[in-house]
Motif scaffolding. Structure first.
Motif: not given
Lengths: 440, 495, 253
Positions: B92-94, B22, B96-97, B47
């Protein structure tokens, strides 16, 4: 298990069953620390499974042919003194240790060592030197990501044990012979070697691998080497297994302060060859030279993976690998050099040269440098190609026939490695071998 | 219709799995291009799903075939996993965000360049890009792309005279659908890799360029990319087609505002080079690299690839100083006999930047040649990796490659790594790879100090000298910009 | 010009200079001679501000300012020039760019305007003649691929461009053949004037046939053991350093 193929799973299970049989035979030893290591290793192996090409370390090397074979665990086997003759080296006949199918053959071995020097079969030595073996065995080589090393540890029983005490210099090179001879079914064998040089000691080792028949078998070696402070080890390994055999060999060397480790590998045999040579510097001003020569023909696959870990400052490493690839053979070279933070004043050089002799040969090379310290001198180079036309032309213009000229140039290419072999008898034997193969 | 070569000719597996770590999010930086522009933005909802893909396609008033292509790409992307082999670490890449579409309003068709929103013009002026034609003398046609939407293209009239099509991708879809349909995905199919698939599904705009047969483009073409909106991914797509015997030099520059959060940039550049044609593609990449604590910055995950036919030539030149993470391997598929691929790269990382960049040269045709010159510079606590592939196919008689990969270390907390992959299946190939790693010598610095030059200037001078082989490949204006960028990027790295 | 008093320096705890006293006035040329390892090059490098050398005692004034407090580039800008014994190679940096940067840094320091490209070019072309160097030198990377002689000529050329007040030549003559030596010496002689001083560090008397010094100092084991006029150099050439080190020189000169 990381490998999800059910077929591979079945192969793994066959090895695990062989392990259970081995365990049954070892009734007296089942509670020793040695055996505890075996049990842990078979568990690790069961989890890892055999590697596949999706894994970076096996990206170019398919072991599918190995997995198709059915092997049984090698058992002790006798050969005649006469059968040994072709493999002996001039001047080292009286200084030899012989293993047949992975088992120490006391009757065929002859050597005379100064007091305090321990040279023995591992299995036998465990009765008298269990503490030494328990202290070192498996301590240096990490099996967590190496399924073949895990498999070796699980089946480890015999192999060479060498312990040279402090300040002892062994003048004459010691010849280790590993002879394979298939009786009925193809065997799998897992010799485990442990070589310990205490401070200020010196040893020259010639390790050679031969077969009495062109059969299928599977030799899976692990060698752990400790070169103590200011000690020096010269290690030459000549691998001339059956062209149908599988030869896997992992070497882990720890090189201490002011110590020197010279490793030379010559590979001629095997259907699939895989060398993993890892060198770790643990003290300053240590030095390692890593030489390799391979000559692949037919459909041989020869894979050399080397890893040099500059963990401390002021160490030098020098690596040179050269190879010929003929017919439909496939060469793989993956040489990694890691310079850790604080390993300042590191000198690391690596050269990898391959010559493709045939249209159908392949080479995959991956020299890697990973540098985390700034005051270092590191370089690597790789060249791949055929013989240089202008060299060939030069020789031909002086009246030398093309075939002869090619043979001369090939031998010259290989000589770069051979001329660094300091034991005359070994060098001469190798040169003769290569000349014979090139028909020069 | 050109078909992409068989999958196994350029499958996209590279190296090892990587751990994740992180990166803490704090703020503060001195990124010079870190202003934001207060322009109303037209955004898609946050999203990613099929409806978003449809929304983007509808916004762009795209034909059905393109929507279907996007949807196929999206469905394929859903089945793929993020690549873990690059030597970079990030949380980690979100997916959906994030917003997948952000366009400056209004979206009406511009009649002339004077109609461009003055604020937008100001933005580009600050960046030193004149989208007005006043700088005619500079002789560079610019397509400016902001938050994935092409906002203005200069010199279109002049280019039209030569039959050159240059402008927004979305316009090309409307005006030249046959060309776009023919070449889209022909060099980078949507199946190519995770980020290429993502881009194919959601790309919003980019540049399109077509040089007709035998035409030598009379000026440099340039695309300038800028991310402005927050939380926005930028997914532009560039497609360049050089028809037989055509010749063009193309420049690409990029900046982004300072933001505390990481922004994703997943672009695709495809270059289709017909026989005898030549394309030179130069990039000066200066996305926001994050601050000196490694907070913020752009994740630059880019797929760039060219395919060359007989006697054609492609040259990639890149100067990479920006982005928190760079993952990029401009590649050449040397398909035609006697074709040439070149890659010249300077990648500089400072502070906590991570770069894993290099090239892939795939020799398929006979007598194909490639040259790779890579100069990595690591400073601060950064990690800089060269990763390059040279593959010589079975039928690529007399292929030649020369690679030189040098690394320069400044300071003792950074890392420089070299991962060349050489895969040779033809004995007539000659492949040479050389790599060195060194640090700036104390002797060199002292020599310059003794001549009255300050330490900072001394280091800039040595670094620029080290990069010279690459800089001389850049068009003049870009070379000057690149040198300045290196100086700015190295500020505070010594001492 | 420069006044060195009781200068002691060490490298990694080993004392090399053990108390040097030297006064150089404007326009004077001082030669410093001595056997290998006597500390000659150390003295040159310490004066130029090399950080590996630690000054453990003493003082150096340069035009009334404390030289030892200045970083290397400030010494250069104040007019101190070192012609290196081993000029380093700097790949990719052209002589022209390098010199222009150096010259303008020095001019700025003096409060003068920076040279533009044209003025600079005119000036350097003229100075090139001083050392009989071709214009092509300007475009070549600093010392890269230069022969030993070319490197040394390049040092003198740089000195001609930067016009220092004090030029320190660190074994500039070593490894030069007689023709190159003449060119180098000739260049230095043309730069001599009543305001400019030189400290010439050399192992051989030969250079002093061409650059005639006002004073000669013999350095041995970190100390100046003998000072005199140019005749001292001739004496050394004839009798060698050993003779002097054994104490015979005192009577002879």
């Amino acid at each position: 298990m990381k490998n999800d193929s059910p077929k591979d799973r079945a192969v793994c299970d066959a090895f695990i069953r062989d392990f259970q049989n081995l365990e049954a035979q070892l009734n007296g030893q089942s509670s020793t620390p040695f055996h505890e290591k075996r049990v842990r290793a078979i568990t690790t192996f069961a989890e890892l499974g055999f590697p596949n090409m999706r894994q970076e370390k096996w990206k170019y090397t398919s072991i599918a042919p190995l997995l198709k074979e059915k092997f049984q665990l090698a058992s002790a086997h006798k050969i005649t003194e006469k059968a040994l003759q072709p493999f002996l080296i001039n001047g080292l006949e009286e200084n030899r240790v012989v293993f047949v199918n992975g088992y120490f053959d006391k009757a065929l071995s002859k050597y005379d060592m100064p007091p305090g020097v321990l040279i023995a079969g591992l299995d036998e030595a465990y009765h008298s030197h269990a503490a030494l073996i328990d202290e070192h065995l498996g301590k240096y080589l990490q099996i967590d990501e190496q399924p073949f090393a895990a498999l070796n540890t699980a089946f480890a029983r015999d192999g060479i044990l060498i312990h040279i005490p402090q300040n002892t210099v062994i003048e004459k090179p010691l010849h280790l012979l590993f002879i394979s001879d298939v009786d009925e079914r193809p065997f799998h064998s897992h010799p485990r070697n442990l070589i310990i040089l205490e401070q200020g000691s010196q040893l020259s080792l010639v390790e050679s691998h031969h077969t009495l028949s062109p059969d299928v078998y599977f030799n899976n070696f692990v060698t752990e080497i400790i070169v103590g402070p200011n000690a020096k080890l010269d290690h030459i390994k000549i691998q001339d297994e059956s062209k149908a055999a599988y030869h896997f060999a992992a070497t882990q060397a720890k090189v201490a302060r002011d110590a020197v480790f010279n490793s030379t590998g010559i590979d001629l045999g095997g259907a699939i060859l895989r060398n993993d040579i890892n060198i770790e510097f643990t003290g300053e001003n240590a030095e390692a030279q890593l030489l390799g020569f391979y000559y692949a023909t037919g459909t041989q696959l020869m894979d050399n993976h080397t890893f040099i870990d500059h963990a401390v400052p002021h160490c030098n490493s020098n690596e040179l690998f050269k190879g010929f690839l003929d017919d439909k053979s496939h060469g793989v070279f993956n040489g990694a050099v890691l310079v850790r933070p604080d390993a300042q004043k590191t000198n690391a050089f690596q050269q990898n040269q391959a010559i493709l002799i045939s249209k159908n040969a392949t080479i995959d090379a991956k020299p890697e440098l990973e540098i985390f310290a700034d005051d270092v001198l590191c370089s690597h180079g790789a060249t791949i190609g055929e013989l240089q036309d202008d060299h060939l032309f030069y020789l031909r213009s002086r009246g030398i026939g093309e075939e002869m000229a090619k043979a001369m140039l090939h031998i010259a290419f290989a000589n770069d490695i051979f001329e660094r072999i300091k034991i005359d008898a070994v060098r001469e034997k190798l040169e003769a071998e290569i000349i014979a193969r090139f028909g020069g | 219709m050109p078909k992409p070569p068989a999958k196994n000719d350029y499958d996209d597996k590279f190296g090892s799995a990587e751990e994740q770590q992180t990166v803490e999010n704090l703020t503060k930086s001195e990124y010079k291009w870190g202003f934001t522009t207060d322009i109303e933005t037209d955004m898609a909802p946050k999203g990613l799903n099929e409806n978003i893909v449809r929304f983007i396609s509808a916004k762009k008033e795209e034909p059905e075939w393109l929507l279907q292509w996007r949807l196929k790409a999206f469905r394929h992307w859903q089945k793929m996993v993020e690549p873990k082999w690059p030597n970079v670490k990030y949380p980690p890449i979100d997916f959906q965000n994030a917003y997948y579409y952000a366009a400056p309003k209004p979206q009406k068709q511009l009649e002339s360049l004077d109609e461009v929103d003055p604020k937008l013009r100001e933005t580009f002026d600050k960046l030193g890009i004149s989208i007005m034609e006043q700088k005619r003398l500079s002789n560079v046609a610019v397509d400016a792309v902001m938050d994935s939407v092409s906002v203005a293209t200069t010199f279109q009239g002049e280019l039209k005279k030569h039959g050159i099509i240059f402008g927004a991708f979305s316009e090309a879809v409307k005006n030249h659908p046959e060309l776009v349909r023919k070449y889209l995905g022909s060099v980078v199919p949507y199946t190519d890799n995770f980020y290429a698939a993502l881009n194919s599904a959601v790309f919003s705009d980019g540049s399109f360029c077509y040089i007709p047969k035998g035409v030598r483009c009379p000026m440099e073409l340039s695309t300038y990319f800028r991310i402005n909106a927050a939380n926005t991914g930028q997914f532009e797509r560039t497609l360049i087609v050089a028809d037989e015997g055509a010749n063009v030099s193309y420049l690409e520059g990029c900046t982004a505002p300072m933001r505390d959060e990481n922004q994703l940039h997943a672009a695709v550049v495809e270059i289709y080079v017909h026989k005898e044609a030549q394309v030179k593609y130069s990039t000066v990449q200066n996305w926001y690299p994050g601050d000196e604590n490694g907070v913020g910055g752009v994740y630059n995950f880019v797929t760039k690839r060219a395919i060359t036919h007989e006697n054609a030539k492609v040259s990639w030149t890149q100067v990479e100083t920006g982005s928190a993470i760079t993952w990029k391997y401009p590649s050449v598929i040397l398909k035609g006999d006697n074709s040439i691929g070149e890659f010249y790269s300077v990648a500089l990382t400072n502070n906590y930047q991570q770069a894993d960049t290099g090239t892939k040269m795939m020799h398929l045709g006979k007598n194909t040649r490639s040259t790779i010159i890579s100069k990595g510079i690591s400073a601060g606590k950064s990690q800089n990796s060269y990763r390059g592939l040279v593959r010589v196919g079975k039928n690529a008689e007399n292929a030649r490659n020369f690679s030189q990969c040098d690394s320069l270390l400044i300071g003792d907390q950074c890392g420089a790594h070299t991962f060349p992959y050489l895969e040779i299946k033809n004995p007539t190939a000659q492949v040479e790879h050389e790599a060195t790693t060194s640090k700036i010598g104390d002797d060199q610095i002292f020599y310059l100090l003794q001549r009255g030059i300050s330490e900072e200037d001394a280091i800039n001078m040595i670094v620029n000298g080290y990069c010279k082989e690459v800089f001389r490949e850049l068009p003049m204006e870009f070379a000057v910009e690149a040198q300045k960028l290196l100086a700015v990027s190295l500020e505070g790295s010594v001492g | 010009m420069i006044s060195i008093k009781n200068l002691h320096t060490s490298v990694e705890e080993t004392e090399i200079l053990k108390g040097i006293d030297l006064e150089v006035k404007p326009g004077e040329v001082h030669a410093i001679m001595g056997p290998n390892g006597s500390g000659k090059s150390t003295l040159a490098n310490v004066l130029a501000g090399r950080e590996e050398y630690e000054v453990t005692a003493g003082s150096v004034e340069f035009n009334g300012r404390n030289l030892l407090e200045m970083p290397a580039e400030e010494r250069a800008r104040e007019g101190l020039f070192l012609a290196f014994q081993y000029p380093v190679e700097i790949p990719g940096v052209s002589n022209a760019n390098f010199l222009k940067a150096a010259l303008n840094a020095i001019r700025q320091h003096r409060g003068e305007e920076a040279f533009d490209a044209m003025d600079f070019l005119t000036m350097v072309k003229e100075r090139l003649q001083l050392v009989e160097m071709d214009q092509k030198f300007l475009q070549r990377a600093v010392n890269v691929g230069f022969s030993g002689g070319e490197k040394k000529r390049n040092e003198i050329f740089q000195m001609a461009v930067l016009e220092p007040q004090l030029g320190i030549l660190d074994e500039t003559d070593s490894g030069l053949d007689i023709d190159a030596l003449k060119i180098v010496a000739n260049g230095v002689n043309k730069l001599r004037n009543p305001q400019r001083s030189f400290i010439i560090v050399t192992h051989y008397q030969r250079l002093l046939d061409y650059i005639v010094p006002d004073f000669v100092h013999v350095l041995a084991d970190g100390r100046i053991i003998k000072s005199g006029g140019k005749e001292l150099a001739l004496y050394l050439e004839k009798n060698g350093y050993d003779d002097l080190l054994n104490g015979n020189g005192k009577a002879a000169v």
